[in-house]
Design an enzyme around this catalytic site. Structure first.
Site, PDB file in Angstrom:
ATOM      1  N   GLU B  55       0.814  -1.227   0.000  1.00 44.06           N
ATOM      2  CA  GLU B  55       0.000   0.000   0.000  1.00 44.06           C
ATOM      3  C   GLU B  55       0.841   1.269   0.000  1.00 44.06           C
ATOM      4  O   GLU B  55       0.418   2.302  -0.523  1.00 44.06           O
ATOM      5  CB  GLU B  55      -0.958   0.017   1.190  1.00 44.06           C
ATOM      6  CG  GLU B  55      -2.086  -1.012   1.107  1.00 44.06           C
ATOM      7  CD  GLU B  55      -1.698  -2.366   1.679  1.00 44.06           C
ATOM      8  OE1 GLU B  55      -0.492  -2.581   1.982  1.00 44.06           O
ATOM      9  OE2 GLU B  55      -2.587  -3.222   1.829  1.00 44.06           O
ATOM     10  N   PHE B 117     -10.986  -6.803  14.747  1.00 48.32           N
ATOM     11  CA  PHE B 117      -9.970  -7.325  13.840  1.00 48.32           C
ATOM     12  C   PHE B 117      -9.681  -6.300  12.741  1.00 48.32           C
ATOM     13  O   PHE B 117     -10.590  -5.785  12.109  1.00 48.32           O
ATOM     14  CB  PHE B 117     -10.455  -8.643  13.222  1.00 48.32           C
ATOM     15  CG  PHE B 117      -9.471  -9.213  12.238  1.00 48.32           C
ATOM     16  CD1 PHE B 117      -8.189  -9.589  12.631  1.00 48.32           C
ATOM     17  CD2 PHE B 117      -9.805  -9.347  10.889  1.00 48.32           C
ATOM     18  CE1 PHE B 117      -7.275 -10.094  11.726  1.00 48.32           C
ATOM     19  CE2 PHE B 117      -8.899  -9.852   9.971  1.00 48.32           C
ATOM     20  CZ  PHE B 117      -7.629 -10.223  10.390  1.00 48.32           C
ATOM     21  N   GLN B 118      -8.424  -6.007  12.561  1.00 51.54           N
ATOM     22  CA  GLN B 118      -7.949  -5.052  11.550  1.00 51.54           C
ATOM     23  C   GLN B 118      -8.539  -3.658  11.708  1.00 51.54           C
ATOM     24  O   GLN B 118      -8.755  -2.942  10.739  1.00 51.54           O
ATOM     25  CB  GLN B 118      -8.188  -5.590  10.137  1.00 51.54           C
ATOM     26  CG  GLN B 118      -7.352  -6.841   9.894  1.00 51.54           C
ATOM     27  CD  GLN B 118      -7.186  -7.179   8.429  1.00 51.54           C
ATOM     28  OE1 GLN B 118      -8.085  -6.961   7.622  1.00 51.54           O
ATOM     29  NE2 GLN B 118      -6.033  -7.714   8.074  1.00 51.54           N
ATOM     30  N   LYS B 167     -17.209  -0.412   6.671  1.00 46.69           N
ATOM     31  CA  LYS B 167     -17.708  -1.397   5.718  1.00 46.69           C
ATOM     32  C   LYS B 167     -19.231  -1.377   5.592  1.00 46.69           C
ATOM     33  O   LYS B 167     -19.780  -1.463   4.495  1.00 46.69           O
ATOM     34  CB  LYS B 167     -17.261  -2.798   6.139  1.00 46.69           C
ATOM     35  CG  LYS B 167     -17.633  -3.873   5.137  1.00 46.69           C
ATOM     36  CD  LYS B 167     -17.043  -5.214   5.541  1.00 46.69           C
ATOM     37  CE  LYS B 167     -17.280  -6.251   4.452  1.00 46.69           C
ATOM     38  NZ  LYS B 167     -16.667  -7.546   4.832  1.00 46.69           N
ATOM     39  N   MET B 475      24.559   8.472   1.300  1.00 44.71           N
ATOM     40  CA  MET B 475      24.453   9.782   1.944  1.00 44.71           C
ATOM     41  C   MET B 475      24.831   9.702   3.414  1.00 44.71           C
ATOM     42  O   MET B 475      25.487  10.590   3.955  1.00 44.71           O
ATOM     43  CB  MET B 475      23.031  10.330   1.762  1.00 44.71           C
ATOM     44  CG  MET B 475      22.868  11.747   2.238  1.00 44.71           C
ATOM     45  SD  MET B 475      24.025  12.869   1.423  1.00 44.71           S
ATOM     46  CE  MET B 475      22.940  13.674   0.258  1.00 44.71           C
TER      47      MET B 475
HETATM   48  C1  LIG Z   1      12.777   5.522   4.746  1.00 46.02           C
HETATM   49  C2  LIG Z   1      14.082   6.131   5.048  1.00 46.02           C
HETATM   50  N1  LIG Z   1      14.931   5.535   5.929  1.00 46.02           N
HETATM   51  C3  LIG Z   1      16.141   6.083   6.190  1.00 46.02           C
HETATM   52  C4  LIG Z   1      16.521   7.252   5.594  1.00 46.02           C
HETATM   53  C5  LIG Z   1      17.883   7.876   5.915  1.00 46.02           C
HETATM   54  N2  LIG Z   1      18.727   7.920   4.697  1.00 46.02           N
HETATM   55  C6  LIG Z   1      18.836   9.036   3.931  1.00 46.02           C
HETATM   56  S1  LIG Z   1      19.779   8.809   2.597  1.00 46.02           S
HETATM   57  C7  LIG Z   1      20.098   7.210   3.014  1.00 46.02           C
HETATM   58  C8  LIG Z   1      20.967   6.350   2.155  1.00 46.02           C
HETATM   59  C9  LIG Z   1      20.366   6.063   0.838  1.00 46.02           C
HETATM   60  O1  LIG Z   1      21.102   5.046   0.209  1.00 46.02           O
HETATM   61  P1  LIG Z   1      20.959   4.763  -1.324  1.00 46.02           P
HETATM   62  O2  LIG Z   1      19.546   4.622  -1.686  1.00 46.02           O
HETATM   63  O3  LIG Z   1      21.851   3.647  -1.685  1.00 46.02           O
HETATM   64  O4  LIG Z   1      21.446   6.126  -1.976  1.00 46.02           O
HETATM   65  P2  LIG Z   1      22.913   6.758  -2.069  1.00 46.02           P
HETATM   66  O5  LIG Z   1      22.980   7.794  -0.990  1.00 46.02           O
HETATM   67  O6  LIG Z   1      23.887   5.668  -1.884  1.00 46.02           O
HETATM   68  O7  LIG Z   1      22.944   7.367  -3.415  1.00 46.02           O
HETATM   69  C10 LIG Z   1      19.456   6.883   4.206  1.00 46.02           C
HETATM   70  C11 LIG Z   1      19.567   5.577   4.884  1.00 46.02           C
HETATM   71  C12 LIG Z   1      15.589   7.861   4.707  1.00 46.02           C
HETATM   72  N3  LIG Z   1      15.846   9.024   4.109  1.00 46.02           N
HETATM   73  N4  LIG Z   1      14.415   7.268   4.433  1.00 46.02           N
END
Ligand SMILES: Cc1ncc(C[n+]2csc(CCOP(=O)(O)OP(=O)(O)O)c2C)c(N)n1
Ligand SMILES: [Mg+2]
Lengths: 161, 564
Positions: B55, B117-118, B167, B475
């Site tokens: 979802e 439920f749910q 529902k 990042m």
């Molecule tokens: C749902 C979620 N969890 C954690 C983060 C924290 N976060 C920001 S950038 C990142 C790394 C992203 O890795 P990747 O998709 O491999 O991209 P890259 O930076 O390597 O290009 C994380 C863990 C986030 N922004 N969103």
């Protein structure tokens, strides 16, 4: 700085939680809150006392206005408004102190609404200062229980919010 | 059904009729016990329903559809876990002011509050992340509520609206009558700006020698790009955009100085800091943009045009506030303005552009630099819709792609949701089948919604995902490298999965590029195939995003790699 906001809202389920959740989410502090239906049964009025500088109050007002169910927000604190709170104070009382408590109540134009062998309950209406003053005086007898409403306020004169 | 006439239908059918009335053509959703009546009626309807695999993806797809088309996106789920799975997508849309309507099933009215439920209190849960939400109490309310929901979602500052449908209400028969108009006494967004204020803004502009226009996502959502460019050209002012404002002015426009803020262009940050007038349009002085607030644009007067009065003077004191729709306000502002005395200023900015160009260096021979991949996409797929996930690749996509038309850069700016890009790209492609849609992804982010490969294959939605595969949650790794002594705690994800085989397992096209010379051909082949595809590009694993403003610094204290 304290501000009294009169917030007109749709009289619908869930509106109060929208308003209060906004305050907690945005980190604004509520001093008191009172809700009731108005002369129009479809509209409720929430009176909120907040403290904060003008910037905070401006933000609160704008954020409240963004809620779909909020119809109008007015800052009505200060001279131009009549403000009231109500408190019920249960004071310890016996044959020796009863007369004095009644006297104090009379001076404040408060009412004795319940009497029991070991206690009396005083009903006081007034602005914050008055409620605080009687509370202070009654403390010497021993306050067993105190309950108070939030503040409500209305603008003086024929003007409406 | 014609307006004014009535017709006997059940609640579920009423919802579908009302959606049709609102011009909805596509839904993204996933069924379950408490929304079965709705799906039962959908069976006989002409509405297109895209069955996602989670979802969250339905919400992001509705969001991507909305951003790409400007129409309101719609997602559907069942109660409880289905509804809570929508939450991240709703929050993402809320933070970026995207119009979506979410329909959720709910347990029957008589069970609400019983921990049935749910059952989940989804209106309670989404209170702070929706513009408004509804728990339908009575089938007869459905037409009014649907009408209001679309009106609220798409007007003023747009945002998500949720409708929770018990529902039993879906089964109640009643006479459907669709209202012609909405009456909401508590909701009257300001559309036209105040003329007095607009004239004051024009006076400020006339006095300015170093003006700069700072454009945000509001320009895109109000379709004000043409007016923005006209304003810039008429007064001769540079334009900088936020991440959300990218694509509101063509990247190659001579007055464009790129994105500003934490990973903005140096010259954009210098220009804003030295300006004497900032014309902010549909932007909100977010902390990623302003850096240290006290040092932000010390000499600038500020005109702030925004549809949301609460954004004005929220973070920064504004001299001329104008509340209204960006397009309308700019249209009237343009009538009062003329060219500023800014030739010298433009000269200076062009000098900065030459002196501090955006750039990167090849870290070792034959390795693919991630920035190079974006440049290759820019050449191979001109004017494509670029969707991103979140991380370094997102910033590179913002910096290195050449945007031409509005609504071609879709990214989770406010919430920064990894997993947004792929489903949003799917939604964008459904809404704009005429456009090439590229999801620029990281190896980490893609794995947050990779199950949607099944959806794009089953529904034949040919989006191309280019993964900048650096083996890291890049990042976060970059921050660990720069600020935590290179202690790469829990950020290495090397060897997660073979993305080519993953694509193939789902029946999509999978390609890999490991050398610079392989990048362009792989991208072109993926686009040409007309199939859902993944291009797994193995890139330099420790490349960093520059320039960069360290947290807490002023935005002109922006550093390049060498200065770090
Ligand atoms: C749902 C979620 N969890 C954690 C983060 C924290 N976060 C920001 S950038 C990142 C790394 C992203 O890795 P990747 O998709 O491999 O991209 P890259 O930076 O390597 O290009 C994380 C863990 C986030 N922004 N969103
Ligand atoms: Mg990565």
């Amino acid at each position: 700085m304290k501000h009294t906001l009169a917030v007109l809202v749709e009289n619908k389920a869930g509106v109060l939680s929208r308003v209060s959740s906004l305050f907690s989410r945005r980190g604004y502090n509520i001093d008191s809150l009172a809700v009731g239906v108005t002369e129009d049964p479809d509209i409720s009025r929430i009176t909120i006392v907040v403290h904060g500088d003008d910037h905070v109050v401006e933000q609160v007002t704008k954020q409240l206005n963004k809620l779909i169910d909020v119809i109008k927000v007015s800052d009505i604190g200060g001279e131009e408004a009549v403000e009231r709170e109500l408190a019920l104070i249960k004071v310890a009382a016996d044959a020796n102190t009863r007369a004095e408590i009644i006297q104090i109540a009379n001076i404040f134009r408060a009412r004795i609404v319940d009497v029991a062998p070991k206690s009396m309950t005083v009903e006081i209406t007034g602005d914050e200062g008055k409620v605080q003053a009687i509370e202070k005086l009654l403390r010497q007898f021993g306050i067993k229980e105190l309950v108070r409403t939030g503040k409500i306020a209305i603008v003086r004169g024929s003007k409406k919010v | 059904m014609t307006t004014g006439s009535t017709e006997k239908v059940n609640g579920a059918r009423a919802v579908i009729k009302c959606l049709e009335k609102e011009g909805v053509d596509t839904l993204f959703g996933y069924p379950g016990g408490q929304i079965i009546p709705f799906y039962n009626e959908l069976y006989d309807s002409d509405l297109r329903h895209i069955l996602v695999r989670h979802e969250q993806a339905a919400a992001h797809a509705a969001d991507g559809y909305a951003r790409a088309t400007g129409k309101t996106g719609v997602c559907v789920s069942t109660s409880g876990p289905g509804a809570t799975n929508l939450v991240t997508g709703i929050a993402t849309a809320y933070m970026d002011s995207v119009p979506i309507v979410a329909l959720t099933g709910q347990v029957p009215k008589f069970l609400i509050g019983n921990d049935a439920f749910q059952e989940a209190d989804i209106t309670g849960i989404t209170l702070p992340i929706t513009k408004h939400n509804y728990l339908v109490q009575d089938a007869e309310e459905i037409p009014r509520i649907v009408k209001e929901a679309f009106h609220i979602a798409s007007t003023g500052r747009p945002g998500p609206v949720l409708i929770d449908l018990p529902k039993d209400i879906q089964n109640v028969e009643f006479d459907l009558h669709y209202p012609d108009k909405v009456e909401l006494r508590g909701y009257k967004p300001t559309f036209k700006g105040n003329t007095q204020q607009i004239k004051r803004a024009a006076e400020e502009i006339a006095k300015s020698c170093r003006p700069i226009i700072y454009a945000g996502g509001g320009v895109i959502s109000s379709n004000a790009s043409a007016e923005l460019v006209e304003l810039a050209e008429t007064i001769l002012a540079p334009v900088t955009t936020t991440l959300m404002g990218i694509s509101s002015i063509p990247t190659e426009h001579p007055l464009y100085v790129g994105m500003l803020g934490m990973h903005g262009c140096k010259y954009a940050n210098y220009a804003i800091q030295e300006s004497d007038l900032i014309i902010a349009v549909g932007a909100r002085f977010d902390d990623r943009v302003t850096g240290k607030l006290e040092s932000f644009a010390p000499n600038a007067r500020i005109i702030h045009i925004d549809v949301d009065p609460a954004e004005i003077s929220k973070n920064i004191k504004v001299h001329v506030p104008i509340v209204g729709d960006a397009k309308q306000v700019l249209k009237s502002l343009i009538k009062y303005i003329k060219r500023c005395n800014s030739a010298e200023w433009i000269e200076k900015i062009n000098q900065w552009k030459k002196e501090y160009p955006l750039g990167y260096s090849q870290m070792s021979p034959d390795v693919v630099m991630p920035q190079f991949v974006i440049e290759q996409i820019a050449e191979a797929c001109k004017d494509a819709i670029i969707v991103t996930e979140v991380g370094q690749h997102q910033m590179w996509a913002a910096q290195y792609f050449k945007y031409i038309t509005p609504r071609t850069f879709l990214t989770s700016g406010g919430l920064g949701t990894m997993g947004y890009g792929f489903p949003a790209a799917m939604g964008a492609k459904v809404g704009r089948p005429d456009k090439t849609v590229i999801n620029i992804s990281g190896d980490g982010s893609f794995q947050m919604n990779s199950q949607e490969l099944a959806t794009v294959v089953q529904n034949d939605i040919p989006v191309v995902t280019v993964i900048l595969n650096n083996g890291y949650l890049g990042m976060v790794r970059q921050w660990q490298e720069l600020f935590y002594d290179r202690r790469y705690s829990c950020t290495c994800i090397k060897g997660s999965v073979d993305f080519v085989k993953l694509a193939e397992a789902y029946g999509a096209l999978g390609l890999r590029a490991e050398k610079p010379s392989e990048v362009r051909p792989a991208i072109e082949e993926a686009v040409r195939s007309g199939r859902p595809a993944i291009v797994d590009v193995i890139v330099e694993c420790e490349a960093n995003v520059y320039p960069m403003v360290p947290a807490g610094a002023a935005i002109n204290e922006i550093l390049d790699q060498e200065e770090q």
